[in-house]
Enzyme design. Structure first.
Site, PDB file in Angstrom:
ATOM      1  N   GLY A   1     -13.906 -17.347 -65.277  1.00  0.00           N
ATOM      2  CA  GLY A   1     -13.655 -15.327 -64.288  1.00  0.00           C
ATOM      3  C   GLY A   1     -14.415 -14.732 -65.481  1.00  0.00           C
TER       4      GLY A   1
ATOM      5  CD  GLN B   1     -14.865  -9.108 -67.909  1.00  0.00           C
ATOM      6  OE1 GLN B   1     -14.283  -9.834 -66.900  1.00  0.00           O
ATOM      7  NE2 GLN B   1     -14.809 -10.275 -68.940  1.00  0.00           N
TER       8      GLN B   1
ATOM      9  CB  CYS C   1     -12.503 -11.405 -72.905  1.00  0.00           C
ATOM     10  SG  CYS C   1     -12.705 -10.436 -71.765  1.00  0.00           S
ATOM     11  CG  LEU C   2     -16.797 -13.905 -70.596  1.00  0.00           C
ATOM     12  CD1 LEU C   2     -17.824 -14.336 -68.999  1.00  0.00           C
ATOM     13  CD2 LEU C   2     -17.323 -15.555 -71.766  1.00  0.00           C
TER      14      LEU C   2
ATOM     15  CG  HIS D   1      -7.507 -12.937 -68.204  1.00  0.00           C
ATOM     16  ND1 HIS D   1      -7.525 -12.656 -70.066  1.00  0.00           N
ATOM     17  CD2 HIS D   1      -9.305 -12.116 -68.298  1.00  0.00           C
ATOM     18  CE1 HIS D   1      -8.896 -12.670 -70.508  1.00  0.00           C
ATOM     19  NE2 HIS D   1      -9.649 -12.167 -69.813  1.00  0.00           N
ATOM     20  CD  GLU D   2     -10.838 -12.769 -65.449  1.00  0.00           C
ATOM     21  OE1 GLU D   2     -11.690 -12.223 -65.051  1.00  0.00           O
ATOM     22  OE2 GLU D   2     -11.850 -13.395 -66.067  1.00  0.00           O
TER      23      GLU D   2
ATOM     24  CG  HIS E   1     -11.213  -7.790 -67.472  1.00  0.00           C
ATOM     25  ND1 HIS E   1     -10.841  -7.123 -67.953  1.00  0.00           N
ATOM     26  CD2 HIS E   1     -10.955  -9.084 -67.433  1.00  0.00           C
ATOM     27  CE1 HIS E   1     -11.823  -8.465 -69.154  1.00  0.00           C
ATOM     28  NE2 HIS E   1     -11.042  -9.010 -69.176  1.00  0.00           N
TER      29      HIS E   1
HETATM   30 NI    NI Z   1     -11.612 -11.412 -70.014  1.00  0.00          NI
END
Ligand code: NI
Length: 195
Positions: free
Chosen positions: A45, A50, A105-106, A147-148, A151
């Site tokens: 995701g 991000q 998370c990236l 989660h996304e 963000h």
């Molecule tokens: Ni994330």
């Protein structure tokens, strides 16, 4: 185009993102870049903040979770078919008893923590063609979406862990914001200083 993923500590990750017109050229272009960027980093995701854009867009492809042998064939098929773009999404309902799942998370490489969330959601969103949709998701798919969605509200999964756990990873988070980590995809670090 693969874009650098912004790391923990960048203020854009703490901002509530803005609604956008799905059909705008720059939006369509950004979505293409987001897919390329997410796959390059082996993510499931990615949300627009991000990559430094405070827009209400995220993409998911939870198919790697389908490798989990504890899942039924139906659940596996569902995860494999859930490659989707969500624009101007809004969680309308979250129901069920909260369950625990280890998230990563990236933007926060090498940190994984258990997070509690509700198992079923109702999501309103626009697709890439601008169509308005309402859809229910459950289990791992709902988890990735929650989660996304966080963000684009300026919330990170590390905001959802206990104060004690957060203290334990504080130095790790600080190192990430300074770029003092090994990561195999392009990142942008807020407090990186050239020596
Ligand atoms: Ni994330």
């Amino acid at each position: 185009m693969i874009l650098p993923i912004v790391a923990y500590g960048n203020p854009v990750l703490k901002k509530k993102a803005q609604e956008i017109d799905p059909l705008a050229d720059e939006v369509q272009e950004l979505i293409d870049d987001m897919w390329e960027t997410m796959y390059n980093a082996n993510g499931v995701g990615l949300a627009a903040p991000q990559i430094g854009k405070s827009w209400r867009i995220f993409i998911i492809d939870p198919s790697p979770f389908a490798a989990d042998d504890s899942l039924s064939e139906v659940e596996k098929k569902e995860l494999e078919s859930l490659k989707q773009t969500f624009i101007n999404p809004e969680i309308l309902e979250q129901v069920g008893d909260e369950w625990n799942f280890e998230e990563g998370c990236l933007s926060i490489p090498d940190v994984r923590e258990d997070v509690f969330r509700k198992p079923e959601i109702l999501l309103a969103y626009q697709d890439r063609q601008g169509n308005e949709k309402e859809e229910r998701f459950s289990g791992v798919a709902a988890r990735v979406i929650q989660h996304e969605h966080d963000h684009i509200e300026g919330v990170l999964f590390t905001d959802r862990i206990s104060a004690l756990k957060k203290r334990l990873i504080k130095s790790k988070l600080s190192a990430i914001s300074k770029g003092k980590i090994e990561v195999d995809y392009r990142m942008k670090f807020p407090r990186y200083k050239k020596k």
